[in-house]
Design a protein around this motif. Structure first.
Motif, PDB file in Angstrom:
ATOM      1  N   ILE A  76       0.815  -1.217   0.000  1.00  0.00           N
ATOM      2  CA  ILE A  76       0.000   0.000   0.000  1.00  0.00           C
ATOM      3  C   ILE A  76       0.850   1.269   0.000  1.00  0.00           C
ATOM      4  O   ILE A  76       0.312   2.379  -0.023  1.00  0.00           O
ATOM      5  N   GLY A  77       2.159   1.118   0.042  1.00  0.00           N
ATOM      6  CA  GLY A  77       3.031   2.271  -0.150  1.00  0.00           C
ATOM      7  C   GLY A  77       3.399   3.055   1.091  1.00  0.00           C
ATOM      8  O   GLY A  77       3.657   4.261   1.009  1.00  0.00           O
ATOM      9  N   ILE A  78       3.468   2.401   2.259  1.00  0.00           N
ATOM     10  CA  ILE A  78       3.902   3.088   3.480  1.00  0.00           C
ATOM     11  C   ILE A  78       5.350   3.544   3.311  1.00  0.00           C
ATOM     12  O   ILE A  78       6.227   2.770   2.948  1.00  0.00           O
ATOM     13  N   LYS A  79       5.611   4.829   3.615  1.00  0.00           N
ATOM     14  CA  LYS A  79       6.946   5.397   3.407  1.00  0.00           C
ATOM     15  C   LYS A  79       7.726   5.654   4.706  1.00  0.00           C
ATOM     16  O   LYS A  79       8.917   5.941   4.662  1.00  0.00           O
ATOM     17  N   HIS A  80       7.039   5.581   5.860  1.00  0.00           N
ATOM     18  CA  HIS A  80       7.703   5.883   7.127  1.00  0.00           C
ATOM     19  C   HIS A  80       7.375   4.804   8.152  1.00  0.00           C
ATOM     20  O   HIS A  80       6.199   4.526   8.415  1.00  0.00           O
ATOM     21  N   MET A  81       8.428   4.204   8.734  1.00  0.00           N
ATOM     22  CA  MET A  81       8.253   3.193   9.768  1.00  0.00           C
ATOM     23  C   MET A  81       9.222   3.501  10.901  1.00  0.00           C
ATOM     24  O   MET A  81      10.434   3.586  10.682  1.00  0.00           O
ATOM     25  N   PHE A  82       8.676   3.652  12.111  1.00  0.00           N
ATOM     26  CA  PHE A  82       9.465   4.046  13.268  1.00  0.00           C
ATOM     27  C   PHE A  82       9.466   2.923  14.306  1.00  0.00           C
ATOM     28  O   PHE A  82       8.399   2.510  14.771  1.00  0.00           O
ATOM     29  N   ILE A  83      10.644   2.423  14.653  1.00  0.00           N
ATOM     30  CA  ILE A  83      10.719   1.499  15.776  1.00  0.00           C
ATOM     31  C   ILE A  83      10.408   2.277  17.053  1.00  0.00           C
ATOM     32  O   ILE A  83      10.900   3.386  17.251  1.00  0.00           O
ATOM     33  N   GLU A  84       9.554   1.704  17.887  1.00  0.00           N
ATOM     34  CA  GLU A  84       9.281   2.293  19.200  1.00  0.00           C
ATOM     35  C   GLU A  84       9.457   1.197  20.233  1.00  0.00           C
ATOM     36  O   GLU A  84       8.651   0.275  20.317  1.00  0.00           O
ATOM     37  N   ASP A  85      10.513   1.305  21.017  1.00  0.00           N
ATOM     38  CA  ASP A  85      10.788   0.304  22.040  1.00  0.00           C
ATOM     39  C   ASP A  85      10.349   0.857  23.393  1.00  0.00           C
ATOM     40  O   ASP A  85      10.863   1.865  23.847  1.00  0.00           O
ATOM     41  N   GLU A  86       9.385   0.187  24.021  1.00  0.00           N
ATOM     42  CA  GLU A  86       8.876   0.646  25.305  1.00  0.00           C
ATOM     43  C   GLU A  86       9.393  -0.202  26.467  1.00  0.00           C
ATOM     44  O   GLU A  86       8.911  -0.083  27.590  1.00  0.00           O
ATOM     45  N   SER A  87      10.380  -1.048  26.193  1.00  0.00           N
ATOM     46  CA  SER A  87      10.976  -1.835  27.271  1.00  0.00           C
ATOM     47  C   SER A  87      11.910  -0.945  28.083  1.00  0.00           C
ATOM     48  O   SER A  87      12.138   0.214  27.752  1.00  0.00           O
ATOM     49  N   ASP A  88      12.458  -1.507  29.140  1.00  0.00           N
ATOM     50  CA  ASP A  88      13.451  -0.784  29.939  1.00  0.00           C
ATOM     51  C   ASP A  88      14.873  -1.186  29.568  1.00  0.00           C
ATOM     52  O   ASP A  88      15.821  -0.843  30.265  1.00  0.00           O
ATOM     53  N   GLN A  89      14.998  -1.922  28.462  1.00  0.00           N
ATOM     54  CA  GLN A  89      16.321  -2.337  27.964  1.00  0.00           C
ATOM     55  C   GLN A  89      16.478  -1.916  26.505  1.00  0.00           C
ATOM     56  O   GLN A  89      16.947  -2.684  25.663  1.00  0.00           O
ATOM     57  N   GLU A  90      16.084  -0.688  26.209  1.00  0.00           N
ATOM     58  CA  GLU A  90      16.043  -0.257  24.811  1.00  0.00           C
ATOM     59  C   GLU A  90      17.409  -0.310  24.118  1.00  0.00           C
ATOM     60  O   GLU A  90      17.498  -0.641  22.937  1.00  0.00           O
ATOM     61  N   LEU A  91      18.477   0.011  24.830  1.00  0.00           N
ATOM     62  CA  LEU A  91      19.795   0.018  24.191  1.00  0.00           C
ATOM     63  C   LEU A  91      20.255  -1.387  23.816  1.00  0.00           C
ATOM     64  O   LEU A  91      21.005  -1.565  22.855  1.00  0.00           O
ATOM     65  N   GLU A  92      19.811  -2.384  24.576  1.00  0.00           N
ATOM     66  CA  GLU A  92      20.132  -3.769  24.247  1.00  0.00           C
ATOM     67  C   GLU A  92      19.166  -4.321  23.201  1.00  0.00           C
ATOM     68  O   GLU A  92      19.555  -5.135  22.350  1.00  0.00           O
ATOM     69  N   ALA A  93      17.915  -3.889  23.252  1.00  0.00           N
ATOM     70  CA  ALA A  93      16.896  -4.448  22.364  1.00  0.00           C
ATOM     71  C   ALA A  93      16.974  -3.887  20.949  1.00  0.00           C
ATOM     72  O   ALA A  93      16.737  -4.613  19.974  1.00  0.00           O
ATOM     73  N   LEU A  94      17.285  -2.618  20.802  1.00  0.00           N
ATOM     74  CA  LEU A  94      17.245  -1.991  19.482  1.00  0.00           C
ATOM     75  C   LEU A  94      18.153  -2.664  18.451  1.00  0.00           C
ATOM     76  O   LEU A  94      17.706  -2.901  17.317  1.00  0.00           O
ATOM     77  N   PRO A  95      19.406  -2.975  18.770  1.00  0.00           N
ATOM     78  CA  PRO A  95      20.218  -3.653  17.756  1.00  0.00           C
ATOM     79  C   PRO A  95      19.615  -4.980  17.289  1.00  0.00           C
ATOM     80  O   PRO A  95      19.728  -5.339  16.115  1.00  0.00           O
ATOM     81  N   LYS A  96      18.964  -5.699  18.208  1.00  0.00           N
ATOM     82  CA  LYS A  96      18.309  -6.955  17.828  1.00  0.00           C
ATOM     83  C   LYS A  96      17.140  -6.681  16.872  1.00  0.00           C
ATOM     84  O   LYS A  96      16.949  -7.407  15.888  1.00  0.00           O
TER      85      LYS A  96
ATOM     86  N   ILE B 104      16.719  -4.064  14.883  1.00  0.00           N
ATOM     87  CA  ILE B 104      17.237  -3.594  13.594  1.00  0.00           C
ATOM     88  C   ILE B 104      17.751  -4.768  12.765  1.00  0.00           C
ATOM     89  O   ILE B 104      17.460  -4.882  11.565  1.00  0.00           O
ATOM     90  N   ALA B 105      18.529  -5.642  13.402  1.00  0.00           N
ATOM     91  CA  ALA B 105      19.066  -6.805  12.688  1.00  0.00           C
ATOM     92  C   ALA B 105      17.945  -7.692  12.155  1.00  0.00           C
ATOM     93  O   ALA B 105      18.021  -8.217  11.023  1.00  0.00           O
ATOM     94  N   TYR B 106      16.891  -7.861  12.954  1.00  0.00           N
ATOM     95  CA  TYR B 106      15.761  -8.686  12.512  1.00  0.00           C
ATOM     96  C   TYR B 106      15.088  -8.067  11.292  1.00  0.00           C
ATOM     97  O   TYR B 106      14.831  -8.764  10.298  1.00  0.00           O
ATOM     98  N   LEU B 107      14.809  -6.772  11.341  1.00  0.00           N
ATOM     99  CA  LEU B 107      14.170  -6.118  10.192  1.00  0.00           C
ATOM    100  C   LEU B 107      15.000  -6.282   8.927  1.00  0.00           C
ATOM    101  O   LEU B 107      14.471  -6.573   7.846  1.00  0.00           O
ATOM    102  N   LYS B 108      16.307  -6.099   9.061  1.00  0.00           N
ATOM    103  CA  LYS B 108      17.180  -6.173   7.899  1.00  0.00           C
ATOM    104  C   LYS B 108      17.333  -7.601   7.380  1.00  0.00           C
ATOM    105  O   LYS B 108      17.727  -7.811   6.227  1.00  0.00           O
ATOM    106  N   SER B 109      17.010  -8.574   8.224  1.00  0.00           N
ATOM    107  CA  SER B 109      17.141  -9.983   7.798  1.00  0.00           C
ATOM    108  C   SER B 109      15.964 -10.464   6.972  1.00  0.00           C
ATOM    109  O   SER B 109      16.083 -11.498   6.284  1.00  0.00           O
ATOM    110  N   LEU B 110      14.849  -9.764   7.027  1.00  0.00           N
ATOM    111  CA  LEU B 110      13.630 -10.236   6.370  1.00  0.00           C
ATOM    112  C   LEU B 110      13.731 -10.062   4.863  1.00  0.00           C
ATOM    113  O   LEU B 110      14.067  -8.993   4.359  1.00  0.00           O
TER     114      LEU B 110
END
Length: 288
Positions: free
Chosen positions: A258-278, A280-286
């Protein structure tokens, strides 16, 4: 004869090719837009310094930022800090009451930031009991406020938060809200986790309302955790993308369609610095 054979394959081939195969090839990445981050992800980091936090955002590879200006810097200073790091700011937020009472002030603040979109993420209501009256109030505020924003060169979008899926006349109050807001003035942002949390299927809902959607918030939900229609859950239930219940391949496939042009990761955990690289890597692996 050659032209006849070519016409045959063009016609009958088009009957059997999947729709997405016309644009996507096997092995193409599913995540095809600039990597975006929602400001709320770094709520625990800003107090350590705006520059320092933006350095982390840059180092992680984010190219788009959605949110407001952190305390301690002016809009112009913050824009310059983003620009120097190669990060654009397509979208900012507003509170519901601000939009309802003074949409021109909302527009003025957004224009000062140079954004294209203004997002509202919450409609006032009694917890877990979002009603038709609440939806009607939002419809009026969104149509009126969205019109003012459009007149100022901006696009208003409502961020789905999960409580809107209360049943109503064979559908949901979310359907009622979408059908009674003017597409000229009101676009939609899907938070895929909150959509799932409220009992809806993100990919199906993207397909249902097509180009009403203009952006996504990406986050995942812990497997087996309880869900309801409050639009509220603890940070322990936010997990890195790909580790929870959501079907991201289906979501990204439909979002691309459908042409979505903007996607924002929003991490609401309390370990965002550890979770974000995981995440990002997952998104790029798909891949398709």
């Amino acid at each position: 004869m050659k032209n006849l054979i070519l016409a045959f394959f063009l016609f009958f081939g088009s009957l059997t090719l999947p729709k997405e195969s016309l644009a996507q090839k096997k092995g193409d990445p599913m995540f095809q837009v600039p990597l975006g981050i929602a400001a709320y992800t770094f709520r625990n980091q800003w107090e350590n310094g705006v520059s320092e936090t933006l350095d982390i955002i840059q180092e992680m590879g984010f190219k788009e930022y959605e949110g407001g200006v952190p305390n301690g810097v002016s809009p112009d200073e913050f824009k310059a800090m983003l620009n120097s790091r190669g990060i654009s700011m397509p979208s900012t937020g507003t509170g519901f009451e601000q939009l309802e009472s003074d949409p021109q002030a909302v527009a003025d603040r957004a224009k000062a930031l140079g954004v294209k979109y203004v997002m509202c993420a919450w409609i006032p209501h009694q917890r877990g009991q979002f009603s038709k009256e609440d939806a009607d109030r939002a419809i009026e505020a969104f149509n009126k406020g969205g019109k003012v924003l459009k007149e100022n060169g901006l696009i208003f979008k409502y961020h789905v938060h999960g409580y809107e899926f209360q049943p109503y006349q064979g559908e949901t109050l979310f359907d009622y809200l979408v059908k009674n807001t003017n597409p000229e003035y009101v676009a939609l942002q899907m938070d895929v986790m909150w959509t799932h949390f409220g009992g809806a299927d993100p990919a199906s809902l993207l397909e249902k309302y097509g180009n009403r959607w203009v952006s996504l918030h990406l986050k995942d939900f812990r497997k087996g955790a309880p869900k309801d229609m409050t639009g509220l859950t603890g940070p322990e239930n936010d997990v890195p993308l790909g580790e929870g219940e959501l079907d991201f391949p289906s979501i990204l496939r439909e979002a691309n369609k459908i042409g979505i042009k903007h996607m924002f990761i929003e991490d609401e955990s309390d370990q965002e610095l550890e979770a974000l690289p995981k995440s990002i890597a997952y998104l790029k692996s798909l891949r398709y």
